[in-house]
Scaffold this active site. Structure first.
Site, PDB file in Angstrom:
ATOM      1  N   ARG A  71      -6.906  17.269 -22.611  1.00  0.00           N
ATOM      2  CA  ARG A  71      -7.295  19.062 -22.549  1.00  0.00           C
ATOM      3  C   ARG A  71      -8.628  19.442 -22.497  1.00  0.00           C
ATOM      4  NH1 ARG A  71      -6.944  21.807 -27.145  1.00  0.00           N
ATOM      5  NH2 ARG A  71      -5.204  20.404 -28.202  1.00  0.00           N
ATOM      6  N   TYR A 124     -10.100  43.875  -9.571  1.00  0.00           N
ATOM      7  CA  TYR A 124      -8.750  43.161  -9.215  1.00  0.00           C
ATOM      8  C   TYR A 124      -7.750  43.562 -10.440  1.00  0.00           C
ATOM      9  CZ  TYR A 124      -5.771  39.092  -9.068  1.00  0.00           C
ATOM     10  OH  TYR A 124      -4.401  38.282  -8.824  1.00  0.00           O
ATOM     11  N   ASP A 196     -16.783  38.477 -11.043  1.00  0.00           N
ATOM     12  CA  ASP A 196     -15.795  37.868 -10.077  1.00  0.00           C
ATOM     13  C   ASP A 196     -16.491  37.699  -8.683  1.00  0.00           C
ATOM     14  OD1 ASP A 196     -13.707  37.118  -8.459  1.00  0.00           O
ATOM     15  OD2 ASP A 196     -12.402  38.414  -9.845  1.00  0.00           O
ATOM     16  N   LYS A 221      -8.537  30.774  -4.315  1.00  0.00           N
ATOM     17  CA  LYS A 221      -8.714  31.302  -2.793  1.00  0.00           C
ATOM     18  C   LYS A 221      -9.500  30.340  -2.140  1.00  0.00           C
ATOM     19  CE  LYS A 221      -6.275  34.579  -4.990  1.00  0.00           C
ATOM     20  NZ  LYS A 221      -7.048  35.668  -5.721  1.00  0.00           N
TER      21      LYS A 221
HETATM   22  C1  PLP Z   1      -6.398  36.228  -6.789  1.00  0.00           C
HETATM   23  C2  PLP Z   1      -7.676  36.705  -7.553  1.00  0.00           C
HETATM   24  C3  PLP Z   1      -7.867  36.419  -8.793  1.00  0.00           C
HETATM   25  C4  PLP Z   1      -7.024  35.476  -9.599  1.00  0.00           C
HETATM   26  O1  PLP Z   1      -6.845  34.267  -9.337  1.00  0.00           O
HETATM   27  P1  PLP Z   1      -5.726  33.537  -9.864  1.00  0.00           P
HETATM   28  O2  PLP Z   1      -5.846  32.056  -9.577  1.00  0.00           O
HETATM   29  O3  PLP Z   1      -4.451  34.069  -8.776  1.00  0.00           O
HETATM   30  O4  PLP Z   1      -5.100  33.732 -11.049  1.00  0.00           O
HETATM   31  C5  PLP Z   1      -9.059  36.972  -9.546  1.00  0.00           C
HETATM   32  N1  PLP Z   1      -9.813  37.754  -8.941  1.00  0.00           N
HETATM   33  C6  PLP Z   1      -9.790  38.114  -7.527  1.00  0.00           C
HETATM   34  C7  PLP Z   1     -10.675  38.930  -6.966  1.00  0.00           C
HETATM   35  C8  PLP Z   1      -8.577  37.604  -6.721  1.00  0.00           C
HETATM   36  O5  PLP Z   1      -8.435  37.951  -5.584  1.00  0.00           O
END
Ligand code: PLP
Length: 401
Positions: A71, A124, A196, A221
């Protein structure tokens, strides 16, 4: 450790001299400590063995910085974390099972009962929902600010404000925040800052160099880049922040699988080539849309006519493949019919993969402070790696542009 290089002085000197793009190909691997094999192996484990009780004792003390138990990560996890920490100019990175778990773990690490936190209203939506539905259940005061109005942030700060969470640009409507000003406000009051950074990635924006404490990536992403992996990355400015977040991640039981970490690290190797392609195709499409009579507005921060352009130039060295636009046509039925005619652009959530996507989105219902008053349907597109002329034809045929 088989792969770790961070401790080696020679390596540190090299990392300082080389450019970020070159470092994307080097960071987090050491073939000659791995049988000459180019990429690190996928280590699978739950149990880690200790040679004797002395080593066990040392392992317990140093558990956040070595192999200890599955973990806590395997050498595959550490290779990814080391690579990202270098690209992000951070102290250390923590890999988690998704972008959303990186966000929730980071927020939970610093907020307690009666603390106040500020989150950009354009963030988001699942981030906002986690804060307003779950953090508030534990007595945290969650407040949203308008990222375009610095005074509104200043007014909302009080003695209990512990944390400011930014997302720049916002991933539906692409507002860019004046990050330096927000950091100034936060530093004066010892408020923790998080961002983010999924849209720009560390290739086009370096949050930690600008003074942000914690940079978060939905590695699902652009970092993994192939629509086949769920992964999150949290990079911290210093050891204290790292230990706190790592402890929370381990306590919550979050751990990404080694296969996912491997895919994240593999994605990093081609990030610069992919992003350059996403960037130029998206800009070409955005410019054509901007000059078309049937388009009301293009929300792409790297277009000089966009209201965020000056802030874009102040902070970012490049743009990526995600932006939005609004047609003059306001009939939802007509627009949906056009969307259904698209052949290459596919309907779906997420972005950052090699393939083009489109999504009708409705920010109005998600906003409390930064009101969204545009009429018409907002169409968010992710411009993939297809030939840009095919993408232009697909979009312009379906929307009769
Ligand atoms: C998709 C996304 C997330 C979350 O990511 P996941 O891997 O789907 O949990 C967070 N911030 C932004 C801007 C996103 O587009």
């Amino acid at each position: 450790m088989v792969l770790g290089l961070n401790g080696e002085l020679k390596r540190k000197v090299l990392v300082k001299k080389i450019k970020k793009i070159t470092n994307l190909t080097l960071a987090g691997r050491n073939p000659f400590k791995n049988h000459g094999i180019v990429n690190p192996p996928i280590y699978r484990t739950s149990t880690v063995l200790f040679e004797n009780t002395k080593e066990l004792g040392e392992a317990i003390k140093n558990r956040f910085n070595r192999t200890y138990y599955g973990r806590y990560g395997t050498p595959t996890t550490f290779a990814l974390e080391e690579g990202i920490a270098q690209i992000e100019n951070g102290y250390k990175t923590i890999a988690t099972s998704s972008g959303m778990s990186s966000i929730s773990i980071s927020l939970l690490s610093f907020l307690s009962k009666n603390d106040h936190c500020l989150i950009s209203d354009c963030t988001y939506y699942p981030t906002k929902k986690f804060a307003s539905k779950i953090l508030s259940k534990f007595g945290v005061y969650v407040d949203f600010y308008d990222p375009k109005n610095l005074d509104s942030i200043k007014k909302k700060i009080n003695k209990k404000t512990k944390l400011i969470f930014m997302e720049s640009p916002a991933s539906l409507t692409f507002e860019i925040e004046d990050i330096s000003e927000i950091i100034k406000i936060a530093k004066k009051r010892k408020i923790i800052t998080m961002i983010d950074n999924s849209w720009a990635t560390p290739l086009y924006f370096s949050p930690i160099k600008k003074g942000i404490d914690i940079s978060i990536l939905a590695a699902t992403k652009y970092i993994s880049g192939h629509a086949d992996t769920m992964l999150g990355l949290i990079t911290t400015k210093n050891e204290k922040l790292f230990l706190k977040i790592k402890d929370t991640a381990v306590s919550l039981g979050d751990c990404p699988g080694p296969q996912e970490c491997y895919l994240g690290l593999r994605g990093l190797r081609t990030l610069s080539a992919r992003l350059e392609n996403h960037r130029s195709s998206a800009l070409k499409l955005a410019r054509l849309l901007e000059n078309n009579d049937k388009v009301l507005k293009v929300l792409h921060p790297a277009l000089p006519k966009n209201e965020n352009y000056d802030l874009y130039c102040k902070f970012f060295s490049g743009s990526t493949g995600l932006f939005s636009f609004i047609l003059k046509e306001t009939s939802k039925i007509k627009i949906y019919k056009m969307v259904d005619k698209l052949k290459i652009f596919k309907l779906g959530f997420s972005w950052g993969g090699y393939e083009s996507l489109i999504l009708p989105v409705f920010p109005k219902s998600e906003r409390k402070i930064a009101k969204w008053n545009e009429k018409g349907v907002l169409l968010r597109i992710h411009v993939g790696l297809e030939d840009v002329d095919d993408l232009i034809n697909d979009l312009f045929n379906a929307f009769k542009l």
